[in-house]
Write an enzyme that holds these catalytic residues in place. Structure first.
Site, PDB file in Angstrom:
ATOM      1  N   ASP A  51      16.170   6.362  28.212  1.00 53.33           N
ATOM      2  CA  ASP A  51      15.448   7.674  28.664  1.00 53.33           C
ATOM      3  C   ASP A  51      15.387   8.736  27.705  1.00 53.33           C
ATOM      4  OD1 ASP A  51      14.729   6.564  30.995  1.00 53.33           O
ATOM      5  OD2 ASP A  51      16.289   7.661  32.246  1.00 53.33           O
ATOM      6  N   LYS A  57      10.863  10.165  29.850  1.00 55.97           N
ATOM      7  CA  LYS A  57       9.854  11.115  30.649  1.00 55.97           C
ATOM      8  C   LYS A  57      10.251  12.597  30.322  1.00 55.97           C
ATOM      9  CE  LYS A  57       9.622   7.900  34.559  1.00 55.97           C
ATOM     10  NZ  LYS A  57      10.989   7.467  34.486  1.00 55.97           N
ATOM     11  N   MET A  80      16.681  19.981  36.383  1.00 52.82           N
ATOM     12  CA  MET A  80      15.269  20.117  36.107  1.00 52.82           C
ATOM     13  C   MET A  80      14.331  21.139  36.450  1.00 52.82           C
ATOM     14  SD  MET A  80      14.517  15.891  36.734  1.00 52.82           S
ATOM     15  CE  MET A  80      15.784  15.930  38.199  1.00 52.82           C
TER      16      MET A  80
END
Length: 466
Positions: free
Chosen positions: A248, A270, A383
């Site tokens: 990741d 991502k 996030m």
């Protein structure tokens, strides 16, 4: 080579230790673990030795050493601070041909005790030949990190099947190749993971065709928040034996460097509103690579089961009957809070802690606001940088004080870590002024006020805005 490395069987042998201090206690415990019958000669005993004597584990003679018939002993260890006595022990043992070791005096030894890594029945010994015992211990500590305790189970497993494999596979070379495949493949991994019943079944199936299984396996590993030192031993071991790694965006370059050099590296990271590879494709890739017989590492930042979609990936593997292991990692909340000197709980400030994601969906945050504004609670938001303004606005609107302490931790646990402290009212403005970017963790609660007292990690930049 100054010494010939040997492993000595002292089980049921009579061994003598001269001295009753802390050093003598360590030698006695070592001999006892190896099955020796241990006797001590000393006028005074360390409390650890007193306890062993009371339990009948050792026998003690509180007399002068000169009264001892040294020829009756298989080996002798002198562990006193009396140089004259130590020399006397050595000379008497030498006359009678008895093995003798005088602690920290290599010239008065005909055997030495190495630093030991005990994974019985696997024993690894490290020695400097008396030149630098401290260096030998440091090397042992390094090896300890590379050789999990579970290797004891693997050795015992191999011992149970040794004769069975020998009977089934007659040719020596074929048998060696079989064991190499077993001990480096999925069967060994199942044993190391504590899945011995599954390992036994797989070995029986492999023996039926005289070949170790070729099906691959997937390792879902949490890489932690960034600092390579926070990886678990198990994570590091698996990382160093894989054929392909899917990693990741949050996996640091330093951690990726620890993956086996020959492994194929595939970036599947991502970030907000941008996906290199969609989740469904990632799950499909894991299955396909494993079916090719490859050992596949799925390397994720933080912990794979905390906002990491690890559950979705192993569901795909389970549906295809692909063997897998999950290795937890230190999640960003724990790592960033620790390195930032912000305890997530504290008896004076917070009795509970809650983790949420702050990702926007169609410009909105769909959170249970009432659950987030409870007293004596720390809220950690993953996030949430893009929606920080809305997050703070809604928390205040639902009853949280606008002066509630809050912090932003950017690239936590890494040398690039930056910490910004303020309040719900001031944090959004700080993001604009300081050019803060992801990955950034948000911590909200009274515990943030402790940061100035408890922070120990030297960050490249800190700011506050009251």
């Amino acid at each position: 080579m100054d010494y010939l490395p040997l492993f000595l069987n002292v089980r049921e042998r009579l061994c003598l230790v001269v001295g009753g201090g802390a050093v003598a206690a360590r030698k006695v415990i070592l001999l006892h673990r190896a099955g020796a019958i241990v006797k001590i000669v000393a006028l005074k005993l360390h409390e650890q030795l007193q306890e062993l004597a009371q339990r009948g584990v050792i026998t003690v003679q509180q007399t002068a050493f000169s009264d001892i018939e040294i020829k009756d002993y298989y080996l002798v260890i002198a562990a006193t601070d009396d140089k004259i006595l130590n020399t006397q022990v050595y000379q008497m043992a030498k006359v009678h041909g008895v093995l003798v070791n005088v602690v920290d005096q290599p010239s008065l030894c005909n055997f030495i005790l190495p630093a030991i890594i005990d994974r019985s029945p696997i024993i690894i010994a490290v020695s400097s030949g008396g030149a630098s015992p401290v260096l030998a211990r440091l090397l042992r500590a390094r090896l300890e990190t590379l050789i999990p305790h579970a290797y004891a189970r693997l050795a015992q497993f191999a011992a149970r099947y040794r004769n069975r494999v020998k009977q089934q596979i007659k040719a020596v070379r074929a048998r060696r190749i079989f064991w190499e495949q077993v001990l480096q493949g999925s069967i060994a991994e199942r044993v190391l993971a504590g899945q011995e019943m599954e390992a036994e079944k797989a070995l029986e199936e492999a023996l039926s065709v005289n070949s170790a299984p070729s099906q691959g396996e997937v390792y879902l590993v949490g890489a932690g928040p960034g600092d390579p030192d926070l990886l678990t031993f198990r994570a590091l071991r698996l990382m160093q034996q894989v054929d392909v790694v899917l990693y990741d965006r949050l996996v640091s370059a330093e951690i990726l460097d620890l993956v086996r050099r020959e492994a194929e590296r595939i970036y599947v990271g991502k970030k907000r509103a941008w996906h290199v590879v969609r989740q469904e494709q990632i799950s499909t890739m894991l299955v396909e690579y494993a079916k090719e017989g490859k050992r596949v590492l799925r390397l994720k930042g933080g912990d794979p089961f905390i906002f990491g979609r690890g559950g979705e990936e192993i569901a795909s593997l389970a549906a295809e009957k692909i063997p897998f292991q999950v290795v937890p990692g230190i999640t960003a909340a724990s790592g960033c809070a620790c390195y930032g000197g912000i305890p997530l709980t504290h008896r004076d400030y917070a009795h509970t802690c809650i983790f949420v994601t702050g990702q926007l969906k169609e410009g909105q945050l769909n959170l249970n606001w009432q659950s987030l504004i409870q007293p004596q609670q720390t809220v950690v938001v993953y996030m949430g940088l893009a929606g920080l303004g809305l997050l703070c606005q809604q928390l205040i609107a639902h009853g949280m004080s606008s002066s509630m302490p809050a912090a932003l931790v950017q690239q936590g646990t890494t040398p690039q870590q930056r910490i910004f402290t303020g309040t719900l009212a001031t944090l959004p403005r700080m993001v604009m002024n300081e050019k803060i970017h992801a990955p950034t963790l948000i911590i909200i609660g009274k515990v943030v006020a402790l940061h100035s007292q408890l922070a120990w990690f030297h960050t490249s930049q800190e700011s506050s805005c009251k």
